[in-house]
Design a protein around this motif. Structure first.
Motif, PDB file in Angstrom:
ATOM      1  N   ALA A  54       0.915  -1.592   0.043  1.00 36.58           N
ATOM      2  CA  ALA A  54      -0.501   0.428   0.004  1.00 36.58           C
ATOM      3  C   ALA A  54       0.825   0.849  -0.347  1.00 36.58           C
ATOM      4  O   ALA A  54       0.269   1.969  -0.585  1.00 36.58           O
ATOM      5  CB  ALA A  54      -1.007  -0.239   1.452  1.00 36.58           C
ATOM      6  N   LEU A  55       2.089   1.370   0.447  1.00 35.58           N
ATOM      7  CA  LEU A  55       1.996   3.124   1.163  1.00 35.58           C
ATOM      8  C   LEU A  55       3.743   2.666   0.320  1.00 35.58           C
ATOM      9  O   LEU A  55       4.495   1.749   0.660  1.00 35.58           O
ATOM     10  CB  LEU A  55       2.915   3.334   2.840  1.00 35.58           C
ATOM     11  N   GLY A  56       3.663   3.838  -0.776  1.00 33.70           N
ATOM     12  CA  GLY A  56       5.044   3.677  -0.901  1.00 33.70           C
ATOM     13  C   GLY A  56       5.378   5.289  -1.597  1.00 33.70           C
ATOM     14  O   GLY A  56       5.527   5.701  -1.339  1.00 33.70           O
ATOM     15  N   VAL A  57       7.249   4.776  -2.653  1.00 34.75           N
ATOM     16  CA  VAL A  57       8.403   6.253  -2.961  1.00 34.75           C
ATOM     17  C   VAL A  57       8.343   6.251  -3.729  1.00 34.75           C
ATOM     18  O   VAL A  57       8.619   4.715  -4.468  1.00 34.75           O
ATOM     19  CB  VAL A  57       8.498   6.524  -1.799  1.00 34.75           C
ATOM     20  N   ASN A  58       8.804   6.841  -3.758  1.00 35.34           N
ATOM     21  CA  ASN A  58      10.055   6.879  -5.337  1.00 35.34           C
ATOM     22  C   ASN A  58      11.299   7.091  -5.098  1.00 35.34           C
ATOM     23  O   ASN A  58      11.590   8.174  -4.619  1.00 35.34           O
ATOM     24  CB  ASN A  58       9.504   7.927  -6.368  1.00 35.34           C
ATOM     25  N   HIS A  59      12.014   6.213  -5.736  1.00 40.98           N
ATOM     26  CA  HIS A  59      13.575   6.832  -5.539  1.00 40.98           C
ATOM     27  C   HIS A  59      13.949   6.717  -7.134  1.00 40.98           C
ATOM     28  O   HIS A  59      13.779   6.355  -8.146  1.00 40.98           O
ATOM     29  CB  HIS A  59      13.942   5.402  -4.847  1.00 40.98           C
ATOM     30  N   LYS A 289      -5.025  -4.752 -12.410  1.00 38.60           N
ATOM     31  CA  LYS A 289      -4.908  -3.747 -10.847  1.00 38.60           C
ATOM     32  C   LYS A 289      -4.283  -2.932 -11.527  1.00 38.60           C
ATOM     33  O   LYS A 289      -4.267  -2.109 -12.540  1.00 38.60           O
ATOM     34  CB  LYS A 289      -4.147  -4.720  -9.683  1.00 38.60           C
ATOM     35  N   ILE A 290      -5.075  -1.662 -10.558  1.00 41.04           N
ATOM     36  CA  ILE A 290      -4.115  -0.311 -10.627  1.00 41.04           C
ATOM     37  C   ILE A 290      -2.922   0.242  -9.735  1.00 41.04           C
ATOM     38  O   ILE A 290      -3.166   0.056  -8.191  1.00 41.04           O
ATOM     39  CB  ILE A 290      -5.325   0.625 -10.581  1.00 41.04           C
ATOM     40  N   SER A 291      -2.090   0.622 -10.216  1.00 40.50           N
ATOM     41  CA  SER A 291      -1.074   1.338  -9.335  1.00 40.50           C
ATOM     42  C   SER A 291      -1.269   2.581  -9.647  1.00 40.50           C
ATOM     43  O   SER A 291      -1.161   3.317 -10.874  1.00 40.50           O
ATOM     44  CB  SER A 291       0.398   1.098  -9.628  1.00 40.50           C
ATOM     45  N   MET A 292      -0.825   3.394  -8.504  1.00 33.54           N
ATOM     46  CA  MET A 292      -0.302   5.337  -8.395  1.00 33.54           C
ATOM     47  C   MET A 292       1.049   5.332  -8.039  1.00 33.54           C
ATOM     48  O   MET A 292       1.560   5.386  -6.394  1.00 33.54           O
ATOM     49  CB  MET A 292      -1.778   5.682  -7.124  1.00 33.54           C
ATOM     50  N   THR A 293       1.979   5.541  -8.979  1.00 32.09           N
ATOM     51  CA  THR A 293       3.433   5.148  -8.891  1.00 32.09           C
ATOM     52  C   THR A 293       3.483   6.595  -8.900  1.00 32.09           C
ATOM     53  O   THR A 293       4.635   6.806  -8.924  1.00 32.09           O
ATOM     54  CB  THR A 293       3.889   4.445  -9.619  1.00 32.09           C
ATOM     55  N   GLU A 294       2.463   7.824  -9.100  1.00 27.72           N
ATOM     56  CA  GLU A 294       3.256   9.639  -8.764  1.00 27.72           C
ATOM     57  C   GLU A 294       2.149  10.437  -8.119  1.00 27.72           C
ATOM     58  O   GLU A 294       0.675  10.227  -8.892  1.00 27.72           O
ATOM     59  CB  GLU A 294       3.904  10.213  -9.995  1.00 27.72           C
ATOM     60  N   THR A 295       2.372  10.870  -7.287  1.00 32.58           N
ATOM     61  CA  THR A 295       1.530  11.680  -7.477  1.00 32.58           C
ATOM     62  C   THR A 295       2.151  12.925  -6.276  1.00 32.58           C
ATOM     63  O   THR A 295       3.545  12.264  -5.152  1.00 32.58           O
ATOM     64  CB  THR A 295      -0.302  11.855  -6.391  1.00 32.58           C
ATOM     65  N   ASN A 296       1.934  14.623  -6.209  1.00 37.63           N
ATOM     66  CA  ASN A 296       1.970  15.514  -5.164  1.00 37.63           C
ATOM     67  C   ASN A 296       1.602  16.523  -5.902  1.00 37.63           C
ATOM     68  O   ASN A 296       0.173  16.667  -6.238  1.00 37.63           O
ATOM     69  CB  ASN A 296       3.428  15.656  -5.583  1.00 37.63           C
ATOM     70  N   VAL A 297       1.773  17.464  -4.810  1.00 41.33           N
ATOM     71  CA  VAL A 297       0.806  18.930  -4.583  1.00 41.33           C
ATOM     72  C   VAL A 297       1.594  19.603  -5.648  1.00 41.33           C
ATOM     73  O   VAL A 297       2.796  19.611  -5.633  1.00 41.33           O
ATOM     74  CB  VAL A 297       0.328  19.141  -3.188  1.00 41.33           C
ATOM     75  N   GLU A 298       1.339  21.182  -6.207  1.00 39.46           N
ATOM     76  CA  GLU A 298       1.441  22.152  -6.553  1.00 39.46           C
ATOM     77  C   GLU A 298       1.867  22.937  -5.288  1.00 39.46           C
ATOM     78  O   GLU A 298       2.813  23.806  -5.032  1.00 39.46           O
ATOM     79  CB  GLU A 298       0.519  22.432  -7.453  1.00 39.46           C
ATOM     80  N   HIS A 299       0.934  23.215  -4.206  1.00 39.74           N
ATOM     81  CA  HIS A 299       1.554  24.780  -3.858  1.00 39.74           C
ATOM     82  C   HIS A 299       1.680  23.411  -2.251  1.00 39.74           C
ATOM     83  O   HIS A 299       0.242  22.859  -1.579  1.00 39.74           O
ATOM     84  CB  HIS A 299       0.009  25.120  -3.179  1.00 39.74           C
ATOM     85  N   GLY A 300       2.761  24.260  -1.512  1.00 39.03           N
ATOM     86  CA  GLY A 300       2.491  23.408  -0.062  1.00 39.03           C
ATOM     87  C   GLY A 300       3.055  22.403  -0.095  1.00 39.03           C
ATOM     88  O   GLY A 300       2.923  21.379   0.825  1.00 39.03           O
ATOM     89  N   ARG A 301       4.037  22.114  -0.670  1.00 37.60           N
ATOM     90  CA  ARG A 301       4.466  20.825  -1.131  1.00 37.60           C
ATOM     91  C   ARG A 301       5.355  20.255   0.160  1.00 37.60           C
ATOM     92  O   ARG A 301       5.215  19.489   0.481  1.00 37.60           O
ATOM     93  CB  ARG A 301       6.064  20.711  -2.540  1.00 37.60           C
ATOM     94  N   GLN A 326       2.956   5.638  -4.356  1.00 41.59           N
ATOM     95  CA  GLN A 326       3.844   6.747  -4.230  1.00 41.59           C
ATOM     96  C   GLN A 326       3.636   7.649  -4.518  1.00 41.59           C
ATOM     97  O   GLN A 326       3.671   8.190  -5.309  1.00 41.59           O
ATOM     98  CB  GLN A 326       5.147   5.404  -4.858  1.00 41.59           C
ATOM     99  N   TRP A 327       4.467   8.229  -3.471  1.00 44.37           N
ATOM    100  CA  TRP A 327       4.301   9.904  -3.608  1.00 44.37           C
ATOM    101  C   TRP A 327       5.877   9.553  -4.179  1.00 44.37           C
ATOM    102  O   TRP A 327       6.520   9.679  -4.683  1.00 44.37           O
ATOM    103  CB  TRP A 327       5.168   9.776  -1.931  1.00 44.37           C
ATOM    104  N   TRP A 328       5.882  11.170  -4.900  1.00 44.99           N
ATOM    105  CA  TRP A 328       6.739  11.859  -5.682  1.00 44.99           C
ATOM    106  C   TRP A 328       7.381  12.780  -5.159  1.00 44.99           C
ATOM    107  O   TRP A 328       7.075  14.121  -4.854  1.00 44.99           O
ATOM    108  CB  TRP A 328       6.606  12.178  -7.017  1.00 44.99           C
ATOM    109  N   ASN A 329       9.207  12.759  -4.370  1.00 45.68           N
ATOM    110  CA  ASN A 329       9.686  11.145  -4.226  1.00 45.68           C
ATOM    111  C   ASN A 329      10.040  11.398  -2.945  1.00 45.68           C
ATOM    112  O   ASN A 329      10.170  12.100  -2.033  1.00 45.68           O
ATOM    113  CB  ASN A 329      11.106  11.009  -5.429  1.00 45.68           C
ATOM    114  N   VAL A 330      11.485  10.707  -2.807  1.00 45.20           N
ATOM    115  CA  VAL A 330      12.001  11.005  -1.060  1.00 45.20           C
ATOM    116  C   VAL A 330      13.172  11.929  -1.195  1.00 45.20           C
ATOM    117  O   VAL A 330      12.916  12.743  -0.189  1.00 45.20           O
ATOM    118  CB  VAL A 330      13.115   9.237  -0.899  1.00 45.20           C
ATOM    119  N   HIS A 331      14.177  12.285  -2.546  1.00 46.27           N
ATOM    120  CA  HIS A 331      14.472  13.447  -2.194  1.00 46.27           C
ATOM    121  C   HIS A 331      14.196  13.974  -3.814  1.00 46.27           C
ATOM    122  O   HIS A 331      14.152  13.592  -4.520  1.00 46.27           O
ATOM    123  CB  HIS A 331      15.822  13.017  -2.118  1.00 46.27           C
ATOM    124  N   ASN A 332      14.186  15.610  -3.668  1.00 44.74           N
ATOM    125  CA  ASN A 332      14.076  16.239  -4.973  1.00 44.74           C
ATOM    126  C   ASN A 332      15.217  17.600  -5.120  1.00 44.74           C
ATOM    127  O   ASN A 332      15.411  17.281  -6.086  1.00 44.74           O
ATOM    128  CB  ASN A 332      12.509  16.299  -5.496  1.00 44.74           C
TER     129      ASN A 332
END
Length: 678
Positions: A54-59, A289-301, A326-332
């Motif tokens: 369930a809980l994922g991130v991007n490297h 099945k469905i995977s959501m492998t990137e998501t984030n916000v535009e304001h207040g990241r 999966q959140w985009w990402n660990v470090h950016n």
């Protein structure tokens, strides 16, 4: 996530303010305190079961700390169990064997084995992106062989490319693609080649194809030379050869408040995507099945809007059956620095600080690996949902307060409450349906605006401004010997007014109860001693979500089944028929053609056609060959001329606009009669 691309989104602050005003309770006098926000938590309305992924991130391979012990331990502490590699669009220029990405930067200590070492330390599993843009099926198969045969990593999930619709075929180009054929058909045929080659090495792996999130560019657009959209084409060709659909979602918004409203789109977007899979992917499409492998916000990241969005989006997507988020990402790295609700926001997509400064060194981030607000939200989320929990329906009467809930196998109930108001605390009154909590006070965890850690000193009834609050409750009585929950319901014989629901028998059941979800409330449709039930008196063209529960001879009630969603059709016969067609879509609007046919023996001299939009973000911008008006979500069309008897047709049209998933209307009424489908 890469360079900016057209994300067609626009709700407007006025809409948010209006929604908030409508949702709030009126004050009886100028001196009376506002009524508490009403929260309903309904365990009779079960949703999806939480998977281990369930809980994922991007490297990303430009991150020098990608496989470090410090980062792995932080991710493990936040409950991360799936990590994606090698990072967004870099995947389409990355060659795993040489650990190179021509045209991009590859940091030291970011090779595949280092990544896998970090995944193992964190207790997670990988999701790997095979190079589609500049790679080959043979290169991807070689990666599978190295990972699972040579190194025995057991890497199960592999996607073919990243955002491959961004290769210029639809006008915007940010994704590498060195193939001559950049169409969705070209991608789909290559997916078959990749999947065949990769599964020849390890038939146990799961292969995913890149699709677009409904309501996000280029969903619905038909490219030059194509006969259908990206999703329809890819699924129609490659559907039998894939195991999951891989989507990204950057919902945007003009400001932080507007961005936080976008989670309202999740239910309709997942519904439309699942419908596309079921319609176009061929036999046995239910396995996809469905995977959501990137998501984030535009304001207040990096600040509280990012934290609130993460918790709300992950919860909503998981409740709707998405198997990993999966959140985009660990470090950016740092972007333009702003202040959000009194906190410095570095406009950084990362969960953790990169520790860098702006170009003139006047502003620096906190030390490397300092957690940003979304990290704390993810950590709180790992206490909210754990593998094997069943999410259940929850809702509120205030647009600024969101609620999610989950039921644990041991009988505990967790409730996640989000206050999206940056200035005001909110009092809440929780009504538990189908669950009796113990008299003991719940355990409370809170993450408030500007916090550096999750607090255990929160309140179960008062939500601080811009906060996340998690309640964990014990049941009033020990778990009984209630029957097992019924299995996955199915539907058959769906008409405009009825449908037959069936389900596998549950051990220990004496009878079954069928419930319909109406918002957060369950309405019982009936009960039976068998394993099927025909529901009648339904409304044409309406989407229904139902759950089945079992009771034993002593009256003990089981957990809820997972939900079943279906849509009733139009009448088989009527005095009229309506054909609705989207003839030209450009990503946030389209041209619709509507043909109204009079199937009766009498001419219709004066006519009015009525339909209702399924969502609040759809509208008629303008129409022709009739008079078009819209009030709320209701559309009324008044005819300019007669419609002849026995097959006479009036052809009209309009320009439709949408700022979220574009769910087509399914029911049309002509002079009060519900029309058949044309």
């Amino acid at each position: 996530m890469q360079t900016a691309i057209p994300r067609r989104v626009a709700l407007g602050a006025a809409l948010l303010a209006a929604a908030t005003a409508l949702a709030g309770s009126p004050m009886p006098s100028a001196f009376a305190a506002p009524a508490p926000v009403s929260v309903i938590v309904n365990t009779r309305a079960g949703l999806a079961t939480v998977p281990t992924t369930a809980l994922g991130v991007n490297h990303a391979i430009w991150d020098t700390t990608l496989g470090s012990d410090a980062v792995s331990d932080l991710l493990s502490g936040a409950g991360v169990r799936m990590m994606r590699y090698p990072g967004g669009s870099y995947a389409d220029i990355y060659h795993w064997e040489t650990h190179t990405a021509p045209g991009g930067y590859v940091a030291p200590n970011t090779d595949f084995d280092t990544f896998m070492s970090g995944v193992k330390r964190a207790g997670g599993e990988p999701m790997i992106i095979a190079n589609y843009g500049t790679g080959t099926a043979e290169e991807a198969a070689g990666w599978v062989k190295y990972a699972n045969i040579t190194k025995k990593y057991g890497a199960k999930y592999w996607t073919i490319g990243n955002e491959n619709y961004g290769n210029g075929h639809y006008g915007s180009a940010w994704e590498a693609d060195n193939r001559d054929d950049k169409s969705p058909a070209g991608y789909a045929n290559e997916v078959i080649a990749y999947s065949t080659a990769m599964k020849a090495i390890d038939p146990t792996i799961k292969v995913g194809a890149v699709l677009t999130m409904p309501g996000n560019w280029p969903d619905g657009i038909v490219g030059t030379g194509d006969t259908a959209s990206w999703n329809q084409t890819v699924l129609s060709i490659a559907g039998p050869h894939i195991d999951f659909a891989d989507v990204h979602w950057y919902p945007g918004g003009g400001n932080a408040a507007e961005g936080l409203t976008r989670t309202e789109h999740i239910g309709d977007a997942v519904y439309l995507l699942q419908k596309q899979i079921d319609t176009y992917a061929g036999a046995n499409a239910g396995r996809i099945k469905i995977s959501m492998t990137e998501t984030n916000v535009e304001h207040g990241r990096n600040t509280q809007p990012g934290a609130l969005f993460l918790a709300d989006a992950y919860s909503g997507l998981l409740a709707n059956g998405v198997f990993t988020v999966q959140w985009w990402n660990v470090h950016n790295g740092m972007g333009p620095v702003t202040e959000v609700a009194g906190q410095t926001d570095y406009h950084d997509y990362g969960l953790l600080s990169s520790g860098n400064c702006n170009e003139d060194n006047t502003v620096c981030q906190p030390p490397l690996n300092t957690p940003f607000a979304p990290y704390h939200a993810l950590k709180l989320l790992s206490s909210f949902v754990q593998p094997g929990d069943q999410m259940v329906r929850a809702g509120t009467n205030n647009a600024l307060v969101a609620a999610h809930a989950a039921r644990r196998p041991n009988g505990d109930l967790t409730v996640l409450l989000l206050n999206k108001d940056p200035e005001n605390a909110q009092e809440v009154d929780i009504d538990y349906r189908g669950y009796t909590p113990s008299s003991a006070a719940p355990t409370v965890l809170t993450y408030a605006n500007g916090g550096t850690a999750i607090s255990t000193a929160g309140s179960a009834s008062t939500l601080p401004p811009y906060s996340l609050t998690l309640l964990t409750l014990k049941p009033a009585a020990a778990a009984s010997t209630a029957p097992k929950a019924p299995g996955q319901p199915t539907v058959s014989e769906v008409t405009d007014r009825s449908a037959t629901i069936s389900w596998p028998a549950a051990s220990g059941a004496a009878k079954y109860e069928v419930y319909r979800a109406n918002g957060a409330v369950s309405e019982q449709l009936g009960e039976t001693g068998g394993t099927s039930f025909t529901v009648r008196n339904l409304q044409p063209g309406r989407r229904y979500t139902v759950n089945v529960l079992a009771r034993d001879a002593s009256g003990n009630q089981s957990w809820s089944s997972v939900p079943l969603t279906f849509t009733t059709g139009a009448p088989a016969t009527s005095s009229c028929k309506v054909k609705f067609a989207n003839t030209n879509d450009w990503g946030n609007g389209y041209v619709a053609a509507v043909d109204i046919t009079n199937t009766s023996a009498n001419p219709i001299n004066n006519w009015t056609l009525d339909f209702t939009w399924p969502t609040t973000w759809q509208s008629v911008s303008g129409g022709w060959s009739a008079t078009w008006t819209q009030t709320g979500t209701a559309v009324k069309v008044t005819g300019d001329g007669p419609i002849a008897a026995n097959g006479g047709t009036a052809s009209i049209g309009f320009v439709g606009s949408y700022s979220g998933p574009n769910v087509p209307p399914t029911t049309f009424t002509l002079n009060g009669s519900v029309c058949a489908a044309g």
